[in-house]
Design a protein around this motif. Structure first.
Motif, PDB file in Angstrom:
ATOM      1  N   ASN A 328       0.831  -1.209   0.000  1.00  0.00           N
ATOM      2  CA  ASN A 328       0.000   0.000   0.000  1.00  0.00           C
ATOM      3  C   ASN A 328       0.870   1.266   0.000  1.00  0.00           C
ATOM      4  OD1 ASN A 328       0.887  -0.614   2.583  1.00  0.00           O
ATOM      5  ND2 ASN A 328      -0.906   0.284   3.577  1.00  0.00           N
ATOM      6  N   VAL A 329       1.715   1.405  -0.999  1.00  0.00           N
ATOM      7  CA  VAL A 329       2.594   2.578  -1.087  1.00  0.00           C
ATOM      8  C   VAL A 329       1.786   3.859  -1.263  1.00  0.00           C
ATOM      9  CG1 VAL A 329       4.474   3.637  -2.391  1.00  0.00           C
ATOM     10  CG2 VAL A 329       4.460   1.177  -2.009  1.00  0.00           C
ATOM     11  N   ASP A 330       0.739   3.786  -2.055  1.00  0.00           N
ATOM     12  CA  ASP A 330      -0.066   4.998  -2.308  1.00  0.00           C
ATOM     13  C   ASP A 330      -0.732   5.492  -1.031  1.00  0.00           C
ATOM     14  OD1 ASP A 330       0.661   4.804  -4.950  1.00  0.00           O
ATOM     15  OD2 ASP A 330      -1.132   3.672  -5.534  1.00  0.00           O
ATOM     16  N   GLU A 331      -1.192   4.574  -0.183  1.00  0.00           N
ATOM     17  CA  GLU A 331      -1.818   4.992   1.068  1.00  0.00           C
ATOM     18  C   GLU A 331      -0.803   5.659   1.994  1.00  0.00           C
ATOM     19  OE1 GLU A 331      -3.856   1.803   2.908  1.00  0.00           O
ATOM     20  OE2 GLU A 331      -5.004   1.246   1.112  1.00  0.00           O
ATOM     21  N   LEU A 332       0.394   5.109   2.074  1.00  0.00           N
ATOM     22  CA  LEU A 332       1.413   5.691   2.938  1.00  0.00           C
ATOM     23  C   LEU A 332       1.909   7.027   2.407  1.00  0.00           C
ATOM     24  CD1 LEU A 332       3.548   2.564   3.904  1.00  0.00           C
ATOM     25  CD2 LEU A 332       1.775   3.690   5.231  1.00  0.00           C
ATOM     26  N   SER A 333       1.895   7.192   1.088  1.00  0.00           N
ATOM     27  CA  SER A 333       2.372   8.453   0.510  1.00  0.00           C
ATOM     28  C   SER A 333       1.469   9.622   0.881  1.00  0.00           C
ATOM     29  CB  SER A 333       2.456   8.330  -1.013  1.00  0.00           C
ATOM     30  OG  SER A 333       3.370   7.312  -1.378  1.00  0.00           O
ATOM     31  N   LYS A 334       0.224   9.333   1.233  1.00  0.00           N
ATOM     32  CA  LYS A 334      -0.689  10.400   1.626  1.00  0.00           C
ATOM     33  C   LYS A 334      -0.480  10.845   3.069  1.00  0.00           C
ATOM     34  CE  LYS A 334      -4.228   8.701  -1.564  1.00  0.00           C
ATOM     35  NZ  LYS A 334      -5.605   8.161  -1.705  1.00  0.00           N
ATOM     36  N   LEU A 335       0.331  10.109   3.791  1.00  0.00           N
ATOM     37  CA  LEU A 335       0.605  10.477   5.176  1.00  0.00           C
ATOM     38  C   LEU A 335       1.649  11.578   5.217  1.00  0.00           C
ATOM     39  CD1 LEU A 335       0.703   6.903   6.754  1.00  0.00           C
ATOM     40  CD2 LEU A 335      -1.228   8.479   6.644  1.00  0.00           C
ATOM     41  N   ASN A 336       2.105  11.889   6.444  1.00  0.00           N
ATOM     42  CA  ASN A 336       3.079  12.962   6.617  1.00  0.00           C
ATOM     43  C   ASN A 336       4.480  12.464   6.269  1.00  0.00           C
ATOM     44  OD1 ASN A 336       1.073  14.697   7.509  1.00  0.00           O
ATOM     45  ND2 ASN A 336       1.281  14.011   9.629  1.00  0.00           N
ATOM     46  N   ASN A 338       7.980  13.222   4.212  1.00  0.00           N
ATOM     47  CA  ASN A 338       8.697  14.290   3.534  1.00  0.00           C
ATOM     48  C   ASN A 338       9.162  13.817   2.165  1.00  0.00           C
ATOM     49  OD1 ASN A 338      11.133  12.784   3.971  1.00  0.00           O
ATOM     50  ND2 ASN A 338      11.234  13.627   6.043  1.00  0.00           N
ATOM     51  N   ALA A 339       9.754  14.704   1.417  1.00  0.00           N
ATOM     52  CA  ALA A 339      10.147  14.384   0.041  1.00  0.00           C
ATOM     53  C   ALA A 339      11.200  13.296  -0.007  1.00  0.00           C
ATOM     54  CB  ALA A 339      10.649  15.654  -0.657  1.00  0.00           C
ATOM     55  N   ALA A 340      12.155  13.340   0.914  1.00  0.00           N
ATOM     56  CA  ALA A 340      13.217  12.331   0.922  1.00  0.00           C
ATOM     57  C   ALA A 340      12.658  10.945   1.225  1.00  0.00           C
ATOM     58  CB  ALA A 340      14.283  12.717   1.943  1.00  0.00           C
ATOM     59  N   GLU A 341      11.741  10.845   2.198  1.00  0.00           N
ATOM     60  CA  GLU A 341      11.158   9.550   2.526  1.00  0.00           C
ATOM     61  C   GLU A 341      10.316   9.021   1.376  1.00  0.00           C
ATOM     62  OE1 GLU A 341      10.691  10.015   7.373  1.00  0.00           O
ATOM     63  OE2 GLU A 341       9.033  10.545   6.037  1.00  0.00           O
ATOM     64  N   ARG A 342       9.618   9.910   0.696  1.00  0.00           N
ATOM     65  CA  ARG A 342       8.795   9.461  -0.427  1.00  0.00           C
ATOM     66  C   ARG A 342       9.662   8.950  -1.578  1.00  0.00           C
ATOM     67  NH1 ARG A 342       6.378  13.755  -0.731  1.00  0.00           N
ATOM     68  NH2 ARG A 342       4.713  13.279   0.747  1.00  0.00           N
ATOM     69  N   LEU A 394       0.617   0.628   9.831  1.00  0.00           N
ATOM     70  CA  LEU A 394      -0.218   1.115   8.735  1.00  0.00           C
ATOM     71  C   LEU A 394       0.156   0.484   7.399  1.00  0.00           C
ATOM     72  CD1 LEU A 394      -0.157   4.932   9.624  1.00  0.00           C
ATOM     73  CD2 LEU A 394      -1.893   3.261  10.270  1.00  0.00           C
ATOM     74  N   SER A 395       1.128  -0.407   7.413  1.00  0.00           N
ATOM     75  CA  SER A 395       1.701  -0.929   6.175  1.00  0.00           C
ATOM     76  C   SER A 395       1.341  -2.394   5.971  1.00  0.00           C
ATOM     77  CB  SER A 395       3.227  -0.780   6.187  1.00  0.00           C
ATOM     78  OG  SER A 395       3.602   0.560   6.425  1.00  0.00           O
ATOM     79  N   ILE A 396       1.226  -2.751   4.717  1.00  0.00           N
ATOM     80  CA  ILE A 396       1.081  -4.149   4.306  1.00  0.00           C
ATOM     81  C   ILE A 396       2.402  -4.560   3.673  1.00  0.00           C
ATOM     82  CG2 ILE A 396      -0.209  -5.782   2.914  1.00  0.00           C
ATOM     83  CD1 ILE A 396      -2.560  -3.886   2.978  1.00  0.00           C
ATOM     84  N   LEU A 397       3.100  -5.498   4.318  1.00  0.00           N
ATOM     85  CA  LEU A 397       4.441  -5.894   3.896  1.00  0.00           C
ATOM     86  C   LEU A 397       4.414  -7.300   3.324  1.00  0.00           C
ATOM     87  CD1 LEU A 397       6.455  -4.651   7.017  1.00  0.00           C
ATOM     88  CD2 LEU A 397       6.034  -3.419   4.893  1.00  0.00           C
ATOM     89  N   ASP A 398       5.095  -7.472   2.210  1.00  0.00           N
ATOM     90  CA  ASP A 398       5.332  -8.795   1.633  1.00  0.00           C
ATOM     91  C   ASP A 398       6.805  -9.130   1.808  1.00  0.00           C
ATOM     92  OD1 ASP A 398       2.716  -8.977   0.918  1.00  0.00           O
ATOM     93  OD2 ASP A 398       3.028  -8.605  -1.228  1.00  0.00           O
TER      94      ASP A 398
END
Length: 434
Positions: A328-336, A338-342, A394-398
């Motif tokens: 769920n990368v898109d869901e996490l990208s909507k959180l807080n 920063n640019a470096a983490e994204r 908040l993450s789904i990890l494979d």
């Protein structure tokens, strides 16, 4: 009334002038002690001592009786609560008057700590934070039972030899539930294909794996735990074949603050333990070259590696490769973020990495354990893991493992094991007793 009635006019002005010279405490003590000399009653001393020790059951004070009486009477006169304190001394006060007297004395002893309620456990803990351990002793008084809630003494329960997979529930494939694990199809990962040495392209893995999951655990510990299979109860599985029937993967994740110049790579952390069982169709579904590589891997064989200027000898276990991705990368990208983490999340997601040299292996009677030590990863990697702690729930990890194929006859790569971890929360987990 005692000290207040005997003070002459202009006393406050003279006291303020002498306060500047740092003599306020001496002046107050002298005046109050002289005023109390004529009104002193020996029969009241015991009740005064009782009130004093009721107040200091929370606070360890080093003040003497004379200083206490001086502050005591001055605060009574200034706050206008002498009647309540007098009733407390004479033994005829009710519970509200006693509480009022204790609050006045409490504020007198600690003018920097405002309090308007009777002393409680929360107040005791707040006093401890402000006063420090040298000014406070937190003990249960005689006649008072200890609390029934064990979290007041030990916030995390310790479990010894738990059943493997008993801390995190299982979720059927295709459903989404928080704080659980579920099986995963091996063909969802991309691995080196049959023609990878020529075209450098990766393909979806074959739809079969050597091991399939049957449980996941998270254990907290003050130090990282190696060979964790010794401390859990594994199921009894018939041993048949050249490879163990159970695979244990122990991912050691640090929880302490990461420093660039730290010399010791150990400390408080969690152990994410995944348990896998050998596939029932292992010999039929997996090709011979992968079964041969797995046998070399478990037996810790070595191989000659071509290099410059000379060839070297390397353990076959250095081919172990970690496959990981955030679904769920898109869901996490909507959180807080920063640019470096994204950018880091998008660039490193689904990128395989060799586990060497931050790994250890242990061979048991019917199991084989792989320890992946994230404590020894590079500083940049550990900082990324540290920032991911609170986002883990908040993450789904494979997660998956494979053995890297370096020769044409070793391709395509096959999945050794894989599992999906859905929004795991490591808070309030058990400490594993070792």
């Amino acid at each position: 009334m005692g000290a207040c009635a005997s003070r002459p006019k202009g006393w406050a002005l003279r006291l303020s002038k002498k306060k500047k010279n740092g003599r306020q405490r001496r002046i107050i003590r002298r005046r109050v002690s002289s005023s109390n000399r004529s009104n002193f009653n020996p029969q009241l001393q015991g009740s005064m001592d009782g009130a004093w020790f009721d107040c200091t059951s929370v606070m360890d004070s080093e003040r003497g009786d004379e200083e206490f009486y001086s502050v005591y009477d001055d605060v009574v006169s200034l706050n206008g609560s002498e009647s309540a304190i007098q009733r407390t001394r004479e033994g005829g006060a009710d519970e509200s008057d006693r509480m009022q007297g204790l609050v006045v004395v409490q504020n007198a002893c600690l003018p920097c700590l405002p309090s308007t309620s009777p002393l409680s456990v929360d107040n005791k803990l707040s006093f401890r934070k402000r006063l420090g351990p040298s000014r406070l002793s937190f003990k249960w008084r005689e006649g008072h039972a200890a609390p029934a809630d064990p979290t007041l003494v030990s916030p995390r329960a310790v479990v010894k030899r738990p059943i493997a997979g008993s801390t995190i529930p299982h979720c059927p494939m295709g459903k989404r539930m928080p704080d659980c694990w579920s099986p995963l199809e091996p063909n969802t990962f991309k691995v080196r294909g049959r023609n990878y040495l020529r075209d450098k392209k990766k393909e979806l893995a074959p739809d079969c794996a050597a091991y399939y999951p049957f449980g996941v655990d998270i254990f907290l510990s003050q130090r990282k735990i190696d060979h964790i299979a010794r401390f859990v109860e594994l199921p009894v599985v018939n041993v048949d074949g050249d490879v163990p029937s159970i695979l244990v993967v122990n991912v050691q994740i640090p929880l302490y603050p990461i420093s660039m110049f730290q010399s010791e790579h150990d400390g408080e952390g969690m152990n994410l333990v995944m348990y896998f069982k050998l596939s029932e169709s292992y010999s039929k579904d997996l090709p011979a070259h992968f079964r041969e590589s797995l046998t070399k891997f478990i037996n810790d064989e070595v191989e000659r590696v071509r290099g410059f200027p000379v060839d070297t000898i390397a353990p076959f276990r250095e081919r172990l490769k970690i496959l990981g991705r955030i679904v769920n990368v898109d869901e996490l990208s909507k959180l807080n973020l920063n640019a470096a983490e994204r950018r880091l999340m998008n660039a490193c997601n689904e990128k395989p990495v060799l586990s060497r040299p931050q790994h250890e292996f242990y061979l048991g009677e019917n199991y084989f354990e792989i320890d992946l030590d994230l404590h020894r990863f590079s500083y940049v990697s550990r900082k990324g893991i540290e920032s991911f702690h609170e986002r883990m729930k908040l993450s789904i990890l494979d997660f998956g493992l494979t053995i890297q194929g370096n020769k044409a006859e070793e391709l395509p790569e096959h999945i050794l094991c894989c599992v999906r971890l859905d929004e795991l929360d490591y808070h309030n987990r058990y400490n594993l007793g070792t």
